[in-house]
Design an enzyme around this catalytic site. Structure first.
Site, mmCIF file in Angstrom:
data_model
loop_
_atom_site.group_PDB
_atom_site.id
_atom_site.type_symbol
_atom_site.label_atom_id
_atom_site.label_comp_id
_atom_site.label_asym_id
_atom_site.label_seq_id
_atom_site.Cartn_x
_atom_site.Cartn_y
_atom_site.Cartn_z
ATOM 1 N N ARG A 148 -1.515 21.375 105.417
ATOM 2 C CA ARG A 148 -2.758 22.003 104.970
ATOM 3 C C ARG A 148 -2.415 23.146 104.031
ATOM 4 N NH1 ARG A 148 -5.590 24.058 109.764
ATOM 5 N NH2 ARG A 148 -7.540 23.767 108.646
ATOM 6 N N ASP A 186 5.604 28.997 112.803
ATOM 7 C CA ASP A 186 4.147 29.066 112.919
ATOM 8 C C ASP A 186 3.687 30.111 113.936
ATOM 9 O OD1 ASP A 186 5.202 27.413 114.889
ATOM 10 O OD2 ASP A 186 4.279 25.601 114.072
#
Ligand SMILES: [Zn+2]
Length: 323
Positions: free
Chosen positions: A20, A116
């Protein structure tokens, strides 16, 4: 409305199933989103090409100059000093991949990289539930458990950028084996895979009736256990109570060590909500000083599925501030 001169970054959330990309502004607006399948079996070079293409498309659509940097939230472990992803179970064939060098070459942009969980911590203090907070512990409860720690306004990254592995703090010296190879990590009690393991074990016994009913013939996972617990099933409540107590023990340790203002719980398993948090809060009282809990707030992530994008944006904005 975007400020004309507002600082911006290109954010990339690299996941096992999806890549994304979005443009993130300094004030927390997210726009020009893109989302494609990672197709990780094609190997690192193909995946990096896809990332570069998406970045190029997003930048062109938003009319961004070459000076706008890129931030990447990637699964770990990785070495932020060298920009190398060491390996990641969700991306087959990724071992010692120089992601920053390759992506910087392909996009002709400056590229910042962090795992992340660490990005999530940066996103929460810059844009999310802990906005404006200087001392945060972020715990992402997913299939595994990641997270990050911000103290005095700075992300703790350690010698090689591998700090903040909050899921792998040991909460039981004689506990279950963890995916990392250690024993008794928080992840081995409170992650999606650990809750599923407990559900599978109990489903083979007479006590598993409620959980099997909630599964209705489908696979067992944390959501099924939560549904059974909400219906009052004793075995499900026991599984989540144990997971919650492990979370509370870990939060107590983090509170004692870092004295944070805020603990933010994110990730898909956080949707279990008070089924986990209530036993966690209760347990925390047994595992931490009363004074470190006095001004501490425990809250849920406000960024949801966009945590990776906001975090990657926050990373790039922090690493490459406009002069
Ligand atoms: Zn572990």
């Amino acid at each position: 409305m975007l400020g004309v001169n507002e600082e911006q970054a290109l954010a990339v959330d690299l996941g096992g199933t999806h890549i994304r990309v979005a443009v993130v502004t300094a004030s927390g607006q997210l726009s020009h989103r893109r989302d494609i399948a990672t197709d990780a079996p094609d190997g690192p070079d193909a995946v990096i090409d896809r990332m570069a293409r998406l970045i190029g498309e997003g930048a062109a659509e938003a009319g961004l100059g070459d000076d706008v940097p890129v931030g990447v939230a990637s699964p770990g472990p990785l070495d932020t000093r060298t920009g190398v992803v060491l390996f990641t179970p969700n991306l087959p064939g990724w071992r010692d991949v120089p992601l920053v060098d390759k992506l910087a070459t392909a996009t002709r942009r400056r590229v910042a990289l962090a795992n992340d969980g660490n990005c999530g911590a940066l996103g929460e203090v810059r844009f999310g539930a802990a906005k404006g907070v200087d001392d945060l512990v972020y715990i992402a409860l997913g299939t595994g458990i990641g997270g990050g720690i911000v103290t005095g306004g700075h992300l703790i990254d350690g010698l090689r950028g591998m700090a903040g592995e909050v899921g792998h703090v040991v909460v039981a010296m004689d506990g279950p084996r963890c995916t990392c190879g250690a024993i008794g990590c928080l992840e081995s009690f409170a992650s999606g895979w650990a809750i599923r393991r407990e559900a599978e074990l109990v489903s083979r016994t007479a006590d598993g009736e409620g959980i099997l009913r909630a599964a209705a013939g489908g696979p067992l996972h944390a959501g099924v256990v939560a549904a059974a617990a909400r219906a009052g099933d004793a075995a499900a409540l026991q599984i989540l109570g144990r997971a919650g107590r492990a979370l509370g023990a870990a939060m107590g340790a983090f509170a004692n060590i870092f004295n944070p203002k805020s603990i933010v719980i994110g990730g898909g398993v956080a949707h279990l909500g008070e089924l986990l948090l209530e036993p966690a809060r209760a347990a925390m009282a047994s595992y931490s000083f009363v004074d470190v809990r006095r001004d501490l707030t425990i809250s849920y992530s406000a960024l949801g599925d966009d945590t990776g994008l906001y975090g990657a944006g926050a990373l790039a904005l922090a690493q490459f501030p406009r002069p």
